[in-house]
Design a protein around this motif. Sequence first.
Motif, PDB file in Angstrom:
ATOM      1  N   LEU A 191      -6.346  -9.370   7.974  1.00 20.95           N
ATOM      2  CA  LEU A 191      -7.086  -8.326   7.265  1.00 20.95           C
ATOM      3  C   LEU A 191      -6.690  -6.935   7.766  1.00 20.95           C
ATOM      4  CD1 LEU A 191     -10.690  -9.861   7.083  1.00 20.95           C
ATOM      5  CD2 LEU A 191      -9.187  -9.381   5.151  1.00 20.95           C
ATOM      6  N   ALA A 192      -6.650  -6.788   9.083  1.00 22.84           N
ATOM      7  CA  ALA A 192      -6.293  -5.492   9.669  1.00 22.84           C
ATOM      8  C   ALA A 192      -4.881  -5.079   9.272  1.00 22.84           C
ATOM      9  CB  ALA A 192      -6.414  -5.563  11.192  1.00 22.84           C
ATOM     10  N   THR A 193      -3.968  -6.043   9.249  1.00 26.65           N
ATOM     11  CA  THR A 193      -2.580  -5.753   8.878  1.00 26.65           C
ATOM     12  C   THR A 193      -2.489  -5.352   7.403  1.00 26.65           C
ATOM     13  OG1 THR A 193      -1.770  -7.328  10.535  1.00 26.65           O
ATOM     14  CG2 THR A 193      -0.237  -6.677   8.799  1.00 26.65           C
ATOM     15  N   LEU A 227       3.297 -11.473   5.804  1.00 21.64           N
ATOM     16  CA  LEU A 227       4.039 -11.780   7.031  1.00 21.64           C
ATOM     17  C   LEU A 227       3.086 -12.129   8.168  1.00 21.64           C
ATOM     18  CD1 LEU A 227       6.777  -8.977   6.955  1.00 21.64           C
ATOM     19  CD2 LEU A 227       7.102 -11.429   6.534  1.00 21.64           C
ATOM     20  N   ALA A 228       1.933 -11.437   8.221  1.00 25.63           N
ATOM     21  CA  ALA A 228       0.936 -11.737   9.248  1.00 25.63           C
ATOM     22  C   ALA A 228       0.390 -13.154   9.051  1.00 25.63           C
ATOM     23  CB  ALA A 228      -0.202 -10.722   9.187  1.00 25.63           C
ATOM     24  N   ALA A 229       0.139 -13.520   7.789  1.00 24.21           N
ATOM     25  CA  ALA A 229      -0.336 -14.874   7.488  1.00 24.21           C
ATOM     26  C   ALA A 229       0.709 -15.910   7.902  1.00 24.21           C
ATOM     27  CB  ALA A 229      -0.653 -14.999   5.996  1.00 24.21           C
ATOM     28  N   LEU A 230       1.977 -15.591   7.660  1.00 22.90           N
ATOM     29  CA  LEU A 230       3.061 -16.493   8.054  1.00 22.90           C
ATOM     30  C   LEU A 230       3.096 -16.652   9.568  1.00 22.90           C
ATOM     31  CD1 LEU A 230       5.594 -18.159   7.448  1.00 22.90           C
ATOM     32  CD2 LEU A 230       6.913 -16.028   7.476  1.00 22.90           C
ATOM     33  N   GLY A 231       2.941 -15.536  10.280  1.00 20.76           N
ATOM     34  CA  GLY A 231       2.948 -15.593  11.746  1.00 20.76           C
ATOM     35  C   GLY A 231       1.808 -16.431  12.284  1.00 20.76           C
ATOM     36  N   GLU A 269       6.032   5.887   3.760  1.00 18.24           N
ATOM     37  CA  GLU A 269       5.700   5.032   4.903  1.00 18.24           C
ATOM     38  C   GLU A 269       6.862   4.109   5.244  1.00 18.24           C
ATOM     39  OE1 GLU A 269       2.220   1.862   6.216  1.00 18.24           O
ATOM     40  OE2 GLU A 269       2.678   2.189   4.114  1.00 18.24           O
ATOM     41  N   GLN A 270       7.172   4.004   6.514  1.00 18.99           N
ATOM     42  CA  GLN A 270       8.185   3.070   6.974  1.00 18.99           C
ATOM     43  C   GLN A 270       7.537   1.696   7.180  1.00 18.99           C
ATOM     44  OE1 GLN A 270      11.493   3.663   7.353  1.00 18.99           O
ATOM     45  NE2 GLN A 270      11.094   5.692   6.502  1.00 18.99           N
ATOM     46  N   PRO A 271       8.076   0.662   6.523  1.00 19.90           N
ATOM     47  CA  PRO A 271       7.466  -0.662   6.691  1.00 19.90           C
ATOM     48  C   PRO A 271       7.548  -1.141   8.133  1.00 19.90           C
ATOM     49  CG  PRO A 271       9.576  -0.821   5.548  1.00 19.90           C
ATOM     50  CD  PRO A 271       9.234   0.635   5.639  1.00 19.90           C
ATOM     51  N   ARG A 272       6.499  -1.792   8.578  1.00 19.71           N
ATOM     52  CA  ARG A 272       6.483  -2.307   9.947  1.00 19.71           C
ATOM     53  C   ARG A 272       7.494  -3.433  10.061  1.00 19.71           C
ATOM     54  NH1 ARG A 272       1.379  -5.021  13.078  1.00 19.71           N
ATOM     55  NH2 ARG A 272       1.973  -4.440  15.189  1.00 19.71           N
ATOM     56  N   PRO A 273       8.271  -3.488  11.149  1.00 20.90           N
ATOM     57  CA  PRO A 273       9.278  -4.541  11.296  1.00 20.90           C
ATOM     58  C   PRO A 273       8.673  -5.934  11.118  1.00 20.90           C
ATOM     59  CG  PRO A 273       9.527  -2.894  13.009  1.00 20.90           C
ATOM     60  CD  PRO A 273       8.252  -2.566  12.290  1.00 20.90           C
ATOM     61  N   ALA A 274       9.322  -6.744  10.281  1.00 19.84           N
ATOM     62  CA  ALA A 274       8.807  -8.079   9.970  1.00 19.84           C
ATOM     63  C   ALA A 274       8.650  -8.929  11.233  1.00 19.84           C
ATOM     64  CB  ALA A 274       9.735  -8.772   8.975  1.00 19.84           C
ATOM     65  N   ALA A 275       9.652  -8.862  12.120  1.00 14.89           N
ATOM     66  CA  ALA A 275       9.604  -9.680  13.335  1.00 14.89           C
ATOM     67  C   ALA A 275       8.392  -9.331  14.194  1.00 14.89           C
ATOM     68  CB  ALA A 275      10.887  -9.490  14.145  1.00 14.89           C
ATOM     69  N   ARG A 276       8.044  -8.051  14.227  1.00 19.67           N
ATOM     70  CA  ARG A 276       6.907  -7.617  15.042  1.00 19.67           C
ATOM     71  C   ARG A 276       5.588  -8.123  14.449  1.00 19.67           C
ATOM     72  NH1 ARG A 276       5.524  -1.274  16.311  1.00 19.67           N
ATOM     73  NH2 ARG A 276       3.620  -1.623  17.513  1.00 19.67           N
ATOM     74  N   VAL A 277       5.472  -8.047  13.128  1.00 14.47           N
ATOM     75  CA  VAL A 277       4.254  -8.523  12.464  1.00 14.47           C
ATOM     76  C   VAL A 277       4.087 -10.023  12.679  1.00 14.47           C
ATOM     77  CG1 VAL A 277       3.073  -8.800  10.247  1.00 14.47           C
ATOM     78  CG2 VAL A 277       4.364  -6.717  10.716  1.00 14.47           C
ATOM     79  N   ILE A 278       5.172 -10.769  12.480  1.00 17.78           N
ATOM     80  CA  ILE A 278       5.118 -12.226  12.626  1.00 17.78           C
ATOM     81  C   ILE A 278       4.828 -12.610  14.071  1.00 17.78           C
ATOM     82  CG2 ILE A 278       6.490 -14.351  12.497  1.00 17.78           C
ATOM     83  CD1 ILE A 278       7.924 -13.123  10.073  1.00 17.78           C
ATOM     84  N   ALA A 279       5.482 -11.932  15.026  1.00 17.72           N
ATOM     85  CA  ALA A 279       5.280 -12.248  16.445  1.00 17.72           C
ATOM     86  C   ALA A 279       3.823 -12.049  16.850  1.00 17.72           C
ATOM     87  CB  ALA A 279       6.191 -11.396  17.311  1.00 17.72           C
ATOM     88  N   SER A 280       3.209 -10.972  16.376  1.00 16.21           N
ATOM     89  CA  SER A 280       1.798 -10.724  16.695  1.00 16.21           C
ATOM     90  C   SER A 280       0.912 -11.813  16.094  1.00 16.21           C
ATOM     91  CB  SER A 280       1.369  -9.355  16.167  1.00 16.21           C
ATOM     92  OG  SER A 280       2.058  -8.325  16.828  1.00 16.21           O
ATOM     93  N   GLY A 281       1.263 -12.264  14.889  1.00 11.47           N
ATOM     94  CA  GLY A 281       0.510 -13.340  14.257  1.00 11.47           C
ATOM     95  C   GLY A 281       0.632 -14.647  15.023  1.00 11.47           C
TER      96      GLY A 281
END
Length: 200
Positions: A24-26, A37-41, A98-110
């Motif tokens: 939700l926050a993401t 991507l957060a859901a995937l992580g 807006e610069q999209p947040r790096p996918a790897a970072r979003v997934i790693a946090s998830g």
Amino acid sequence: MSTAFLLTTLVVVVTPGTGVMYTLATGLAHGRRASVLAALGCTLGIVPHLTATITGLAALLHTSVIAFETVKYLGVGYLLFMAWAMLRDKEAPSVVGEQPRPAARVIASGVLSNLLNPKLTMFFVAFLPQFVSVGAPGALGVMLRLSAVFMALTFVVFAAYGCCAAAVRDRVLARPGVMTGIRRVFAVCFVGLSARLALA
């Protein structure tokens, strides 16, 4: 596959927890793509728990107080870190340029949000055996199929949560004070989740 398994799994997945809060926050902060991507992580974060259950490592967590407490307090620390990160982020997100947040970072946090949750391993230990005859041929295959269903539902439900958050993002961004309030609410939720985990 029993209806009881599907219903119980759906209830567990839909109930807000660390993964839902993170997704939700993401979605609110970074939009629909980041929320998926957060859901995937968060979904990938289930894999280590499943692996631990299948290989018997979960039995160690179940029988060893030190091992369980270590993982638990790592999870508590990470939740508190997420709360602190929410409060620290003072910048108001903007859709324009807006610069999209790096996918790897979003997934790693998830992944971390679910990886450091020993209760998820305990869930697999207590829940899956009720639907699998351990001594029967093909028990491993059945467990993997049920786990795949659990992960698929996790991804779909979390992505839906995140996309709903992303859908109201523009309205929220138009009111910086609302975004600040939402960040504080999420920070309080993360602190509450960490307290609940610490006292478990």
